[in-house]
Design a protein around this motif. Structure first.
Motif, short mmCIF file in Angstrom:
data_model
loop_
_atom_site.label_atom_id
_atom_site.label_comp_id
_atom_site.label_asym_id
_atom_site.label_seq_id
_atom_site.Cartn_x
_atom_site.Cartn_y
_atom_site.Cartn_z
N UNK A 270 20.64 55.30 45.65
CA UNK A 270 19.76 54.95 43.98
C UNK A 270 21.16 54.92 43.04
N UNK A 271 22.32 55.67 43.07
CA UNK A 271 23.15 55.28 42.46
C UNK A 271 23.58 54.28 42.20
N UNK A 272 23.96 53.78 43.68
CA UNK A 272 25.07 52.62 43.71
C UNK A 272 24.01 51.26 43.23
N UNK A 273 22.86 51.45 43.53
CA UNK A 273 22.53 50.59 43.16
C UNK A 273 21.85 50.55 41.46
N UNK A 274 22.08 51.48 40.92
CA UNK A 274 21.60 51.16 39.39
C UNK A 274 22.60 50.68 39.10
N UNK A 275 24.51 50.85 39.92
CA UNK A 275 25.60 50.26 39.27
C UNK A 275 25.75 49.38 39.56
N UNK A 276 25.46 48.57 40.28
CA UNK A 276 25.45 47.51 41.20
C UNK A 276 24.88 46.71 39.85
N UNK A 277 23.43 46.76 39.41
CA UNK A 277 22.51 45.90 38.81
C UNK A 277 22.80 46.39 37.09
N UNK A 278 23.06 47.54 36.84
CA UNK A 278 23.16 47.73 35.14
C UNK A 278 24.37 48.01 35.12
N UNK A 279 25.16 48.26 35.20
CA UNK A 279 27.25 48.97 35.05
C UNK A 279 27.95 48.17 34.74
N UNK A 280 27.25 46.94 35.39
CA UNK A 280 28.64 45.87 35.93
C UNK A 280 29.42 45.38 34.53
#
Length: 397
Positions: A270-280
């Motif tokens: 989940x952390x990796x997906x949220x980083x992909x979607x929202x922290x780039x």
């Protein structure tokens, strides 16, 4: 294939800053690279496809230091220590400074900090006022990384009150705010340097000041300022925004929250997906072409400004099966939220650790946390960097 998608600064503000993710969907249908005009009137190439961003991010013909590109100019109104820091350098200067930067975020240092990160997260969760609306950004998402990064730099607790304000100002889109925040940050860091020279401590700032570079010379005052800027801003803002965005996404989707609650082993995914979607970053540090480069059906000429959109690349349907939604259980591609190669974010592991600990802590200790406003009403930051909540109203019964 190209498009004059943003023909004027007004178009850029309307089409992009208001709806970045919808804009990416349209751009992905048009092609991998687009001719744009930024809000300060600079013409640039805006690269949005995963394949081309990944290829160009390591292309030595694209440099970060504007003086190395003939005729290139980009009006970035950031404080001078930031624009002359490792963020805007190329080898060999980048390589020398990066060695010092890596010390702040070594795996051993992050491992040693993990119990403290958990302690801070637990305390913030337990201190969250129950039964009333609170701003999650101000009460949890921002204080956690600020506390962690301040301890890395040896900043006393009594001196941390202005860090969030100055950071937000520097990363805003308002030149006056950027200058004001930069002036305050400069004054603060200069005073911190003077204190560390007089009273060195067990912190990375003292280590930087005592350790010579590869040539045996100490880091200059300007270089130390730049290091301080990068560690403070890079250590605080992306992690705070990632935590806030993750919580907003989960509280907006009870089914996803329930899935994680019942399957805590999915948190790393989940952390990796949220980083992909929202922290780039919507637009990485500007690059300048030193010679012509062919991309798709266009030629980037020497001196052209190139903006590599990591956020658009991480939502490319050609790379990700569910480009605009988090997928916790199946394969969904490999994001580049932290960059690649020599410019890979040195604080990536620290950020991952803070986001994962935050999610687990919230799920375990704040199981009834809920949004206090509809998701559509949440105020988001308008920025070329990371678009995330300014204020995140929540309530915990």
């Amino acid at each position: 294939m190209t498009s004059e998608t943003f023909a004027s600064p007004e178009d850029l503000n309307t089409a992009f800053l208001v709806d970045q993710y919808g804009t990416y969907e349209r751009l992905h249908k048009i092609g991998p690279i687009h001719r744009v005009k930024t809000s300060d009137g600079v013409h640039a190439w805006f690269v949005t496809s995963y394949a081309e961003v990944r290829r160009l991010i390591g292309d030595r013909r694209l440099v970060r230091r504007r003086t190395d590109a003939e005729g290139a100019h980009y009006a970035l109104p950031a404080p001078p220590p930031l624009t002359s820091s490792v963020l805007c350098q190329d080898p060999p200067a980048h390589t020398r400074l990066r060695k010092h930067m890596n010390k702040a975020f070594s795996v051993a240092r992050v491992d040693a900090m993990t119990p403290r990160i958990q302690e801070v997260a637990t305390g913030l969760a337990d201190d969250l006022e129950r039964g009333t609306v609170v701003d999650f950004m101000a009460e949890f998402a921002a204080p956690l990384p600020i506390t962690v990064i301040a301890e890395v730099l040896g900043i006393p607790e009594t001196d941390r009150h202005g860090l969030r304000t100055w950071g937000d100002q520097i990363l805003s889109m308002d030149p006056a705010q950027m200058q004001q925040g930069g002036a305050q940050m400069n004054q603060f860091l200069m005073a911190l340097m003077a204190e560390k020279r007089a009273n060195p401590g067990d912190d990375i700032w003292s280590e930087w000041m005592a350790t010579p570079d590869g040539g045996g010379a100490p880091l200059s005052t300007e270089e130390l300022l730049g290091m301080g800027y990068i560690v403070l801003l890079g250590g605080y803002d992306p992690s705070a925004r990632a935590i806030g965005s993750c919580v907003l996404a989960l509280l907006s989707d009870p089914a996803k929250m329930e899935l994680l609650r019942d399957n805590m082993e999915l948190i790393p995914r989940a952390v990796e997906e949220f980083l992909r979607l929202y922290s780039s970053n919507h637009s990485a540090t500007p690059r300048f072409a030193t010679e012509s480069i062919d991309v798709a059906e266009v030629t980037i000429e020497a001196g052209d400004v190139v903006l590599l959109s990591i956020a658009a690349a991480d939502r490319d349907p050609a790379q990700f099966g569910t480009p605009n939604a988090a997928e916790f259980e199946g394969p969904n591609g490999r994001h580049i939220a932290f960059g690649l190669g020599p410019h890979y974010c040195p604080g990536a592991e620290l950020s991952r650790r803070q986001v994962a600990i935050s999610l687990e802590t919230i799920i375990r200790r704040l199981p009834d946390l809920r949004l206090a406003a509809p998701p559509a009403d949440i105020d988001l930051r308008e920025s070329y960097f990371i678009r995330t909540p300014n204020v995140l109203p929540v309530i915990c019964p």
